[in-house]
Design an enzyme around this catalytic site. Structure first.
Site, mmCIF file in Angstrom:
data_model
loop_
_atom_site.group_PDB
_atom_site.id
_atom_site.type_symbol
_atom_site.label_atom_id
_atom_site.label_comp_id
_atom_site.label_asym_id
_atom_site.label_seq_id
_atom_site.Cartn_x
_atom_site.Cartn_y
_atom_site.Cartn_z
ATOM 1 N N LYS A 90 0.847 -1.190 0.000
ATOM 2 C CA LYS A 90 0.000 0.000 0.000
ATOM 3 C C LYS A 90 0.876 1.230 0.000
ATOM 4 O O LYS A 90 2.007 1.188 0.500
ATOM 5 C CB LYS A 90 -0.879 0.029 1.260
ATOM 6 N N GLY A 130 -17.678 7.959 -2.882
ATOM 7 C CA GLY A 130 -16.568 8.041 -3.836
ATOM 8 C C GLY A 130 -16.804 7.018 -4.938
ATOM 9 O O GLY A 130 -17.949 6.623 -5.206
HETATM 10 N N1 GLU Z 1 -7.208 0.054 -3.424
HETATM 11 C C1 GLU Z 1 -7.993 -1.113 -3.725
HETATM 12 C C2 GLU Z 1 -8.079 -2.016 -2.527
HETATM 13 O O1 GLU Z 1 -7.931 -1.607 -1.400
HETATM 14 C C3 GLU Z 1 -7.495 -1.818 -4.975
HETATM 15 C C4 GLU Z 1 -6.085 -2.302 -4.907
HETATM 16 C C5 GLU Z 1 -5.531 -2.783 -6.250
HETATM 17 O O2 GLU Z 1 -6.279 -2.849 -7.209
HETATM 18 O O3 GLU Z 1 -4.348 -3.079 -6.282
HETATM 19 O O4 GLU Z 1 -8.390 -3.167 -2.650
#
Ligand code: GLU
Length: 416
Positions: free
Chosen positions: A106, A220
């Site tokens: 992340k 969102g």
């Molecule tokens: N941000 C999204 C999540 O928390 C997608 C992550 C991604 O597609 O890599 O799952």
């Protein structure tokens, strides 16, 4: 005692509970409790008024035993390293439970994108990529959108990465616009995947979705698509929705097109004709069949869990429910579809996007939808079967499935 709301402390406590049930080897447990790598950056950005503002930013590669680290980048004023660590841990469990060959990571930038011009956002996005470029790549770590970031931001980041490296490399980032190698169906994918899990949960519980009521927190990308899809696919009556400024309510159901227009016109859901203004806290406590938190972490806590009336809590947000709230939901018989299962549709289609980028050959929306449905249905039942077999609630079951898979990869590599 006041509840500990540090997201990383919560993520570790959840893992500890799973490790106990699995009787996980203590060395493995210790390894899985910490991120494998993390990067902290300062990003100087020339602002429109001429001064240079320094933004703090992070990227955490929590675990890449099953494949390249994968996970979004958040632009949020309250971002902290511990939030990013927690979200990276949850991505590790998310890719494992949905059985895509990826690890978890992340990123985050402490900023308020609402108060930044398009030019400032572009310079910050390119600055973030310049900082992180040497540590990521299609075979190392692949970012994506999350709270506060968009396909346009992914496009700027992709372009910066390709400028630095001197060749096309679309698989370095997902959630891109279609013309730059994005996948059909990626933008609604998180909400769509959540709908599949709601469908399967409703079947188990004998709930008829047509005409059932729902409330959605957050408007969102995920919350707004959840509204539209719940309405269009199931005939769910979405009686309340909210954004960070407030919530609106209509007992007969809110029309997604009308709320969408209101949002585009004013940037807020409130003020919609034929709706009543309510508070965000009130939205969570409405007597609805399905509550869909689709905003940020720590919304359902020891402070409000006993007033939640929903039969199903479908967690499209990451980390919306604290362990204390989990316990109360369990006593109340509320069925939780846990975050890293419920919202795994986004990363599943991100994985499809990476596959398409590798081949340079793109799928139709129908193919994406069919494969997404299959992935989510399989993941849902793997978790459900684990819950039945172990007599644990759904979040713990999801942990047992995911931790088993990650530990197996770590062991096979001989790391622990
Ligand atoms: N941000 C999204 C999540 O928390 C997608 C992550 C991604 O597609 O890599 O799952």
């Amino acid at each position: 005692m006041t509840e500990n709301l540090n997201p990383f402390a919560i993520a570790q406590a959840q893992l500890d509970m799973a490790a106990g049930i699995l009787q996980l080897d203590p060395d493995m447990h210790a390894f899985l409790r910490q991120p494998m790598r993390e990067f902290h950056f300062s990003i100087p950005v020339r602002m429109d008024d001429g001064h240079v503002q320094t933004f703090r930013a992070f990227r955490v590669q929590y675990n890449d035993a099953r494949g390249p680290a994968k996970g979004g980048i958040r632009f949020h004023p309250d971002e902290t390293i511990d939030t990013v660590r927690a979200l990276a841990a949850w991505m590790t469990w998310k890719t494992a439970v949905s059985d895509v060959p990826l690890g978890g990571g992340k990123g985050g930038v402490v900023c308020n994108p609402r108060n930044m011009s398009a030019g400032e956002l572009e310079r910050l996005s390119r600055g973030y990529m310049r900082a992180v470029a040497r540590f990521i790549g299609p075979e190392r770590d692949v970012p994506a959108p999350d709270v506060g970031t968009t396909p346009q931001i992914m496009a700027w980041m992709l372009d910066e990465y390709e400028v630095i490296n001197g060749h096309h490399e679309p698989g370095v980032i997902t959630g891109k616009p279609l013309m730059l190698g994005g996948s059909a169906g990626r933008t609604p994918a998180t909400a769509m995947g959540g709908m599949v899990t709601i469908r399967e949960a409703a079947k188990l519980l004998g709930m008829t979705l047509n005409g059932a009521t729902a409330a959605i927190q957050g408007y969102g990308n995920v919350g707004s698509y959840a509204h539209r899809l719940a309405h269009d696919l199931f005939g769910l009556k979405v009686v309340a929705v909210s954004d960070e400024f407030g919530a609106i309510y209509n007992a007969n159901g809110l029309d997604p097109a009308a709320v969408g227009n209101q949002m585009r016109r004013t940037g807020k859901v409130s003020g919609l004709p034929d709706s009543e203004e309510i508070g965000n806290a009130q939205l969570l406590e409405l007597p609805v069949d399905i509550l869909i938190p689709a905003a940020i972490e720590n919304q359902l806590t020891g402070a409000n869990a006993d007033r939640i009336q929903a039969k199903i809590v479908a967690e499209l947000a990451n980390g919306p429910t604290t362990p204390e709230a989990d316990q109360i939901f369990r006593q109340k018989g509320i069925y939780t579809i846990p975050d890293f299962l419920c919202n795994a549709g986004g990363v599943s289609v991100s994985y499809f996007e990476m596959v398409q980028n590798t081949y340079g050959y793109y799928w139709t929306d129908e193919v994406v939808q069919e494969r997404l449905d299959q992935k989510m249905t399989t993941a849902f039942h793997a978790v459900h079967n684990m819950a039945e077999a172990q007599g644990v609630e759904t979040r713990m079951a999801a942990y047992l499935v995911a931790v088993n898979r990650v530990a197996e990869a770590v062991r096979a590599r001989g790391w622990v």
